[in-house]
Scaffold this active site. Structure first.
Site, mmCIF file in Angstrom:
data_model
loop_
_atom_site.group_PDB
_atom_site.id
_atom_site.type_symbol
_atom_site.label_atom_id
_atom_site.label_comp_id
_atom_site.label_asym_id
_atom_site.label_seq_id
_atom_site.Cartn_x
_atom_site.Cartn_y
_atom_site.Cartn_z
ATOM 1 N N LYS A 91 15.970 -20.000 -10.755
ATOM 2 C CA LYS A 91 15.247 -20.698 -9.648
ATOM 3 C C LYS A 91 15.641 -22.168 -9.601
ATOM 4 O O LYS A 91 15.448 -22.856 -10.580
ATOM 5 C CB LYS A 91 13.870 -20.394 -9.991
ATOM 6 C CG LYS A 91 12.982 -21.093 -9.159
ATOM 7 C CD LYS A 91 11.253 -20.769 -9.638
ATOM 8 C CE LYS A 91 10.559 -21.566 -9.141
ATOM 9 N NZ LYS A 91 9.088 -21.471 -9.573
ATOM 10 N N ASP A 143 11.010 -27.707 -11.722
ATOM 11 C CA ASP A 143 11.064 -26.209 -11.142
ATOM 12 C C ASP A 143 12.263 -25.731 -10.869
ATOM 13 O O ASP A 143 12.544 -24.634 -10.463
ATOM 14 C CB ASP A 143 9.907 -25.973 -10.069
ATOM 15 C CG ASP A 143 9.263 -24.805 -10.092
ATOM 16 O OD1 ASP A 143 9.479 -24.162 -10.924
ATOM 17 O OD2 ASP A 143 8.770 -24.536 -8.764
ATOM 18 N N LYS A 202 -0.550 -28.244 -4.581
ATOM 19 C CA LYS A 202 -0.931 -28.412 -5.885
ATOM 20 C C LYS A 202 -1.904 -29.450 -6.068
ATOM 21 O O LYS A 202 -1.869 -30.197 -5.531
ATOM 22 C CB LYS A 202 0.403 -28.427 -6.924
ATOM 23 C CG LYS A 202 0.904 -27.100 -7.047
ATOM 24 C CD LYS A 202 2.268 -27.551 -8.085
ATOM 25 C CE LYS A 202 3.016 -26.290 -8.259
ATOM 26 N NZ LYS A 202 2.414 -25.083 -8.891
ATOM 27 N N ARG A 248 9.350 -16.731 -6.269
ATOM 28 C CA ARG A 248 9.611 -15.232 -6.146
ATOM 29 C C ARG A 248 10.213 -15.000 -4.645
ATOM 30 O O ARG A 248 11.201 -14.224 -4.580
ATOM 31 C CB ARG A 248 8.473 -14.231 -6.140
ATOM 32 C CG ARG A 248 7.241 -14.584 -5.442
ATOM 33 C CD ARG A 248 5.988 -14.146 -6.005
ATOM 34 N NE ARG A 248 5.517 -14.833 -7.172
ATOM 35 C CZ ARG A 248 4.195 -14.510 -7.745
ATOM 36 N NH1 ARG A 248 3.507 -13.507 -7.460
ATOM 37 N NH2 ARG A 248 3.776 -15.380 -8.558
HETATM 38 N N1 BES Z 1 6.458 -23.650 -10.426
HETATM 39 C C1 BES Z 1 5.185 -22.974 -10.572
HETATM 40 C C2 BES Z 1 5.054 -22.294 -11.998
HETATM 41 C C3 BES Z 1 4.466 -23.163 -12.971
HETATM 42 C C4 BES Z 1 3.502 -23.909 -13.171
HETATM 43 C C5 BES Z 1 5.397 -23.533 -14.022
HETATM 44 C C6 BES Z 1 3.002 -25.013 -14.046
HETATM 45 C C7 BES Z 1 5.193 -24.400 -14.853
HETATM 46 C C8 BES Z 1 3.995 -24.931 -15.121
HETATM 47 C C9 BES Z 1 5.050 -21.601 -9.592
HETATM 48 O O1 BES Z 1 6.036 -21.832 -8.388
HETATM 49 C C10 BES Z 1 3.638 -21.574 -9.134
HETATM 50 O O2 BES Z 1 3.329 -22.363 -8.507
HETATM 51 N N2 BES Z 1 3.147 -20.423 -9.429
HETATM 52 C C11 BES Z 1 1.966 -20.226 -9.051
HETATM 53 C C12 BES Z 1 1.696 -18.535 -8.829
HETATM 54 C C13 BES Z 1 0.375 -18.305 -8.230
HETATM 55 C C14 BES Z 1 0.135 -19.024 -6.784
HETATM 56 C C15 BES Z 1 0.226 -16.731 -7.900
HETATM 57 C C16 BES Z 1 1.177 -20.402 -10.492
HETATM 58 O O3 BES Z 1 1.650 -19.939 -11.559
HETATM 59 O O4 BES Z 1 -0.087 -20.872 -10.357
HETATM 60 ZN ZN ZN Z 2 7.530 -22.955 -8.247
HETATM 61 MN MN MN Z 3 4.837 -22.839 -6.885
#
Ligand code: BES
Ligand code: ZN
Ligand code: MN
Length: 487
Positions: free
Chosen positions: A260, A283, A272, A346
Site C-alpha cells: 500500500k 501510509d 481525519k 483496501r
Molecule cells: N492509514 C489508515 C490506518 C492507520 C491509522 C494506520 C492510524 C496507522 C495509524 C487507514 O487508511 C484508515 O484510515 N483506516 C481506518 C479504517 C476505518 C475507516 C474503517 C481506521 O483504521 O480508522
Molecule cells: Zn490509509
Molecule cells: Mn485512511
C-alpha cells in the site's frame, strides 16, 4: 562497510575496538577472559568495581586496555543466560549504538554466544543488520545535516569465529533494504508522492529490475474504479508500479509482494482529526517495504522470481473526491459502496490484487499495508497482523518472522466475518462497522484473491514509531526477505 572473518586471539587481533561480553553474574566470556589475562585483570577490576554488572544490553567502553592490540574494548552485558532472539537483538543494537562513531575496524568476539536455537550464522546476520541500522540517519531535508553528525564511523566489521561470511553479506543486504524503506517512509509527503515512488522504481531498473508504471489515466480506461475513486481527489496522479526481479528463469513460478502506497492519508471527505495527522505520510510504508525488499534482492541475487508491486495514491478531500455513499465498480467488476473515504487502502489494494493476479498469475501473493488503526490497537508496536486462510503460507511467514525477529501475530479471517461487509446498494461496503476492524479489512481484500494463495500483513502498528524518536522502522523488510529466500 567491509566484512572479515578472523580466528586470531582476542588479545592479538588489531582493531579500533573489540567487543566482548559478560553475563549478569559478572562472569566474563572466554574471549573477555583472554583479554583480562593479557591485561593483568583490567576487565575484572572494572567488573569488581561495578562499573558494569552485565545486565542485558548494558555497555562499557574501555580505552587503552594494556597488553592487547585493540585500541579499545567494549564490554557488553548479555543478561542472565544466553539471550533469546529478542534479547540478542537488543544486545546487538546496544553494541552497534556504542560503537557507531568509532572510526576504523570493529571486531566482534560473539561466536561463543551461539546456541542450537540461535546459531553463529544467525548472530552474524543480526549483527550486520544492527550495525547497518545504527548508521542510518535521515538528512535529506535538513540544510546542515552534514555538520551535525560526526563523520566518524566504523569502516569494517570482523567476526571472530567460524566462517559466517554468507550470513554477514545477507545481514548487510537486509540492512540496505531496511535503510531504503526507512528513507522512503521518512521522506516528507510533499516530496514523496506517487510520481516520486515511480521514479524510485525506474532508478532500480538500472540495477536490473524490469519496471512498468501504470498511470491513473490508463487505470481508469482499464476499469480500476476502486483505485481511481481514491486517486482522483488529488492533484498528484496515482500510479501502480510493477518491479520484476527474475533470478530463476522464466519457467519458474513468481511470488508477488504488494505494498500500500498512500503517500498521504487525510481520510478524504471522511477527514481525519488533526492530531498527529503528519504521521499519515507513513501510509506508504507497505510500499516502502516492497522497495526495500527489492533492493535487498538486487544485492543478494538469489535464484527466485519476485514481483514487487506498489499501488500508490494520495487520499485528499476535494471537490471531485469520493463521497460517503458513492458506489464504484472495481477492476474485478464487483461494485463497492464507499461508506467511509478513510478506508482507502483496501480500495487501492483491491484493484492492484485483481491486476496483479490476472496479469502475472503469481504462485503466491502477500500484501503489506498500514491498513487499520484497529490492528494497531490490538497488537501495538510489537507484532504485525497476519491474516490468511492458507496454512502453508501462514507457516512460511511465521517461520520467517520468528527467524528475523520481525514479529507477526495471526488474527482471524473466518468467513463468519464476511457478512459485516454487506451493503444494500452494492456488492459490498468498504467498511464493516465498529467491530473486528482489522479482520473486516482483510475480509474485504480476500474477495479479490480467490484461487491464489494469499496473505495480508497489517503493519499499522509496526511500520513507524511516534513520539520523540519518530521515524520509519523499515519493517517488515527482514521478514519479507527471509520469507522469499526460503522459497
Ligand atoms: N492509514 C489508515 C490506518 C492507520 C491509522 C494506520 C492510524 C496507522 C495509524 C487507514 O487508511 C484508515 O484510515 N483506516 C481506518 C479504517 C476505518 C475507516 C474503517 C481506521 O483504521 O480508522
Ligand atoms: Zn490509509
Ligand atoms: Mn485512511
Amino acid at each position: 562497510m567491509q566484512y572479515q572473518i578472523s580466528q586470531n586471539s582476542a588479545a592479538e587481533v588489531q582493531a579500533s575496538c573489540i567487543v566482548v561480553t559478560l553475563d549478569q553474574s559478572g562472569k566474563l566470556s572466554d574471549a573477555a577472559r583472554v583479554i583480562d589475562q593479557a591485561s593483568a585483570g583490567f576487565l575484572s577490576a572494572r567488573v569488581d568495581a561495578r562499573d558494569i554488572e552485565g545486565k542485558k544490553a548494558q555497555t562499557l567502553l574501555l580505552p587503552a586496555v594494556p597488553g592487547i592490540q585493540a585500541q579499545r574494548v567494549l564490554l557488553a552485558g548479555i543478561g542472565k543466560d544466553t539471550p533469546d532472539a529478542t534479547g540478542a537483538i537488543k544486545v546487538l543494537q546496544a553494541i552497534a549504538a556504542a560503537t557507531k562513531n568509532i572510526d576504523g575496524g570493529i571486531v566482534l568476539a560473539l561466536g561463543e554466544l551461539a546456541s542450537t536455537d540461535l546459531p553463529e550464522s544467525w548472530w552474524a546476520e543480526q549483527a550486520a543488520i544492527a550495525f547497518g541500522n545504527a548508521q542510518y540517519r535521515f538528512s535529506e531535508t535538513k540544510s546542515k545535516a552534514g555538520d551535525e553528525e560526526p563523520a566518524r564511523q566504523p569502516q569494517s566489521l570482523t567476526w571472530l569465529g567460524s566462517d559466517v561470511s554468507a550470513a554477514l553479506s545477507r545481514g548487510d543486504a537486509i540492512a540496505q533494504g531496511v535503510s531504503f524503506a526507512r528513507e522512503l517512509g521518512n521522506m516528507p509527503p510533499n516530496i514523496c508522492t506517487p510520481t516520486y515512488l515511480a521514479v524510485q522504481a525506474e532508478m532500480l531498473a538500472a540495477d536490473g529490475l524490469e519496471v512498468t508504471v501504470l498511470d491513473e489515466e490508463e487505470l481508469e480506461k482499464m476499469g480500476a474504479g476502486a483505485f481511481v475513486s481514491v486517486a482522483k481527489g488529488s492533484s498528484e496522479p496515482g500510479k501502480m508500479i510493477v518491479m520484476k526481479y527474475n533470478g530463476a528463469g522464466s519457467n519458474a513460478p513468481a511470488h508477488m509482494i504488494l505494498g500500500k502506497g498512500i503517500t498521504f492519508d487525510t481520510g478524504g471527505i471522511s477527514l481525519k482529526p488533526g492530531a498527529k495527522m503528519d504521521e499519515m505520510k507513513y501510509d506508504m510504508c507497505g510500499a516502502a517495504s516492497v522497495f526495500g525488499t527489492m533492493k535487498t534482492l538486487l544485492a543478494l541475487k538469489p535464484a527466485i522470481n519476485v514481483i514487487g508491486m506498489v499501488t500508490s495514491a494520495e487520499n485528499m478531500p476535494a471537490g471531485n473526491a469520493s463521497k460517503p455513499g458513492d458506489v464504484v465498480t472495481s477492476l474485478s467488476g464487483k461494485t463497492i459502496e464507499i461508506l467511509n473515504t478513510d478506508a482507502e487502502g483496501r480500495l487501492v489494494l483491491c484493484d492492484a490484487l485483481t491486476y496483479g493476479i490476472d496479469h502475472f498469475k503469481p504462485a503466491s501473493v502477500v500484501d503489506i499495508a498500514t491498513l487499520t488503526g484497529a490492528c494497531m490497537a490490538a497488537l501495538g508496536e510489537v507484532n504485525s497482523g497476519l491474516f490468511t486462510q492458507d496454512e502453508a503460507l501462514a507457516a512460511e511467514l511465521q517461520n520467517a518472522a520468528e527467524y528475523s525477529c520481525d514479529k507477526v501475530w495471526r488474527l482471524p479471517l473466518e468467513d463468519d466475518y464476511q457478512e459485516l461487509l454487506d451493503s444494500n446498494f452494492a456488492d459490498m461496503a468498504n467498511i464493516g462497522g465498529p467491530l473486528a476492524g482489522a479482520t473486516t479489512a482483510a475480509c474485504f481484500l480476500s474477495r479479490f484473491t480467490e484461487g491464489t494463495p494469499w496473505a495480508h500483513l497489517d503493519i499499522a502498528g509496526t511500520a513507524w514509531t511516534g513520539g520523540k524518536a519518530k521515524g520509519a522502522t523499515g519493517r517488515p523488510v527482514p521478514l519479507l526477505v527471509n520469507y522469499l529466500l526460503a522459497k
